[in-house]
Design an enzyme around this catalytic site. Structure first.
Site, mmCIF file in Angstrom:
data_model
loop_
_atom_site.group_PDB
_atom_site.id
_atom_site.type_symbol
_atom_site.label_atom_id
_atom_site.label_comp_id
_atom_site.label_asym_id
_atom_site.label_seq_id
_atom_site.Cartn_x
_atom_site.Cartn_y
_atom_site.Cartn_z
ATOM 1 N N GLU A 177 -72.948 43.781 -26.266
ATOM 2 C CA GLU A 177 -73.839 44.167 -27.366
ATOM 3 C C GLU A 177 -73.356 43.699 -28.741
ATOM 4 O O GLU A 177 -73.217 44.513 -29.661
ATOM 5 C CB GLU A 177 -74.067 45.679 -27.332
ATOM 6 C CG GLU A 177 -74.629 46.115 -25.985
ATOM 7 C CD GLU A 177 -74.778 47.634 -25.841
ATOM 8 O OE1 GLU A 177 -74.450 48.365 -26.777
ATOM 9 O OE2 GLU A 177 -75.231 48.058 -24.766
ATOM 10 N N GLU A 204 -77.441 45.891 -15.871
ATOM 11 C CA GLU A 204 -77.608 47.352 -16.070
ATOM 12 C C GLU A 204 -79.053 47.788 -15.830
ATOM 13 O O GLU A 204 -79.583 48.665 -16.524
ATOM 14 C CB GLU A 204 -77.184 47.753 -17.502
ATOM 15 C CG GLU A 204 -75.773 47.331 -17.860
ATOM 16 C CD GLU A 204 -75.295 47.828 -19.229
ATOM 17 O OE1 GLU A 204 -75.922 48.738 -19.804
ATOM 18 O OE2 GLU A 204 -74.283 47.298 -19.710
HETATM 19 O O1 9MR Z 1 -74.411 55.176 -19.344
HETATM 20 C C1 9MR Z 1 -73.374 55.267 -20.284
HETATM 21 C C2 9MR Z 1 -73.231 56.681 -20.784
HETATM 22 O O2 9MR Z 1 -72.899 57.549 -19.712
HETATM 23 C C3 9MR Z 1 -72.173 56.718 -21.875
HETATM 24 O O3 9MR Z 1 -72.123 58.007 -22.415
HETATM 25 C C4 9MR Z 1 -72.503 55.723 -22.970
HETATM 26 C C5 9MR Z 1 -71.410 55.670 -24.023
HETATM 27 O O4 9MR Z 1 -70.209 55.185 -23.474
HETATM 28 O O5 9MR Z 1 -72.666 54.421 -22.414
HETATM 29 C C6 9MR Z 1 -73.664 54.341 -21.447
HETATM 30 O O6 9MR Z 1 -73.720 53.017 -20.940
HETATM 31 C C7 9MR Z 1 -74.191 52.014 -21.818
HETATM 32 C C8 9MR Z 1 -73.409 50.769 -21.519
HETATM 33 O O7 9MR Z 1 -72.025 50.993 -21.610
HETATM 34 C C9 9MR Z 1 -73.835 49.614 -22.410
HETATM 35 N N1 9MR Z 1 -75.264 49.403 -22.348
HETATM 36 C C10 9MR Z 1 -76.096 50.579 -22.544
HETATM 37 C C11 9MR Z 1 -75.686 51.671 -21.574
HETATM 38 C C12 9MR Z 1 -76.615 52.893 -21.691
HETATM 39 O O8 9MR Z 1 -76.533 53.472 -22.942
#
Ligand code: 9MR
Length: 358
Positions: free
Chosen positions: A154, A269
């Site tokens: 990102e 994802e």
């Molecule tokens: O699914 C993840 C969630 O459980 C966490 O709290 C969050 C923060 O670390 O990240 C979420 O995963 C994200 C991923 O790392 C990057 N792309 C977006 C995902 C969904 O928000």
């Protein structure tokens, strides 16, 4: 290819599937998928893995790949400057190993949830040392086992005004755009055989914001390739929205450019956010499956993805309600298995697309 059990087939063959065009999508999936096998995997949570036997069984049955949803992120690995806490990640790695599953790594350089001690760094020299020594320690620990890393996650801001815009956080504040090549070079040095991925979301929809995000990712990828920096693939996160239109032409033009750079594409994802969809679960599931099928086929027509991963395997454990609760109060249904671990039409779309029916 194996057919799904009868209860699955009946859902898909029902009138609803036809109305929504799902049967066509599935037929297309079957037509393109049968001779090939694209690894399918899912993001996994360490706490649920420890506590929930049926979840473990579903992952082992359905997946060839896993990716820790949070266990390799900075806040977990680096509670302070001195410590590396690999406990959760090692538990997931052990589960993957004992079930013969591959593992992806997520993620090495990301703005999300950076610990306060790291976010407070202001010196470029210190920043480069902290970033590269972190990458060296984490990647080399799983060298030869984690075959693919989301090195930079990102990098684009939410609403870029130019393709050169980057998200503001500790690594851009201290190192500028160079944090990206620095991270890729460090990952390659720590595991020269690992596939190194630039991962991003909101790439696939209609609208100027998404076009700008595609242009930004392409600019980063092109600059890395031109400079001979090791990068091997683009990760399309594919957090799809059921009520957002996929920009098929824009996405395919982007993917042709990526392909011309000789980079692979992964779907990293995948899930479908169902906030705007009807309450009825069967209707909703069909629309969700259709959206994912449209996306996968748009990608596939240009470059078959080298892996497809969903962000979780079951609606029991999903990030979606943290941000997107439904106005009718019903639970979100973004993932391939429902909250009772029963396969939904999305599972069938993915199995047929990847040729990975379990
Ligand atoms: O699914 C993840 C969630 O459980 C966490 O709290 C969050 C923060 O670390 O990240 C979420 O995963 C994200 C991923 O790392 C990057 N792309 C977006 C995902 C969904 O928000």
């Amino acid at each position: 290819m194996k057919q799904g059990p009868p209860h699955r087939r009946s859902v898909l063959k029902g009138a609803l599937g036809s109305i929504l065009g799902l049967e066509g999508a599935l037929a297309h999936s079957a037509a393109v998928a049968s001779p090939r096998k694209i690894p399918f995997g899912a993001a996994v949570r360490g706490d649920a893995l420890a506590a929930d036997a049926s979840y473990r069984a579903a992952l082992a049955e359905r997946c060839r790949l896993l990716v820790p949803e949070g266990s390799l992120k900075w806040p977990v690995l680096r509670p302070n400057r001195e410590t590396f806490d690999f406990g959760d990640a090692d538990t997931i790695a052990a589960f993957a190993r004992s079930n013969g599953l591959g593992l992806r790594g997520h993620t090495l350089a990301w703005y999300g949830g950076m610990p306060a001690w790291a976010e407070a760094i202001t010196s470029p020299v210190e920043a480069e040392w902290v970033l590269t020594s972190h990458i060296e320690a984490v990647v080399s620990r799983y060298r030869g086992f984690i075959g693919s890393w989301d090195v930079v996650n990102e990098p684009m801001p939410e609403n870029p005004v130019s393709p050169r815009d980057l998200r503001s956080f500790v690594w851009t504040k201290t190192l500028g755009a160079e944090y990206i090549p620095i991270a890729f070079k460090a990952a390659h040095a720590a595991d020269p055989a690992a596939q190194l991925v630039l991962n991003e979301y909101d790439i696939e929809f209609v609208g100027p914001r998404f076009a700008m995000r595609r242009a930004g990712i392409l600019a980063i990828a092109r600059s890395l390739v031109d400079r001979g920096i090791p990068i091997h693939a683009i990760g399309l996160q594919a957090h799809l929205f059921a009520d957002r239109e996929i920009d098929r032409d824009g996405l395919q033009a982007f993917l042709r450019e990526i392909k011309a750079l000789k980079l692979d594409v992964l779907v990293t994802e995948l899930d479908v956010i169902d906030v705007g969809l009807p309450t009825d679960a069967a209707t909703r599931d069909a629309m969700i499956a259709r959206k994912a099928a449209d996306f996968l086929h748009a990608v596939d027509e240009v470059t078959p993805p080298s892996a497809v991963l969903t962000w979780g395997i079951t609606d029991r454990y999903t990030w979606v309600p943290m941000y997107f609760t439904r106005p009718d109060g019903t639970a979100n249904r973004p993932l391939p298995l429902d909250s009772d671990l029963r396969p939904k039409p999305l599972m069938t779309v993915i199995e047929r697309f990847t040729g990975s029916a379990s």
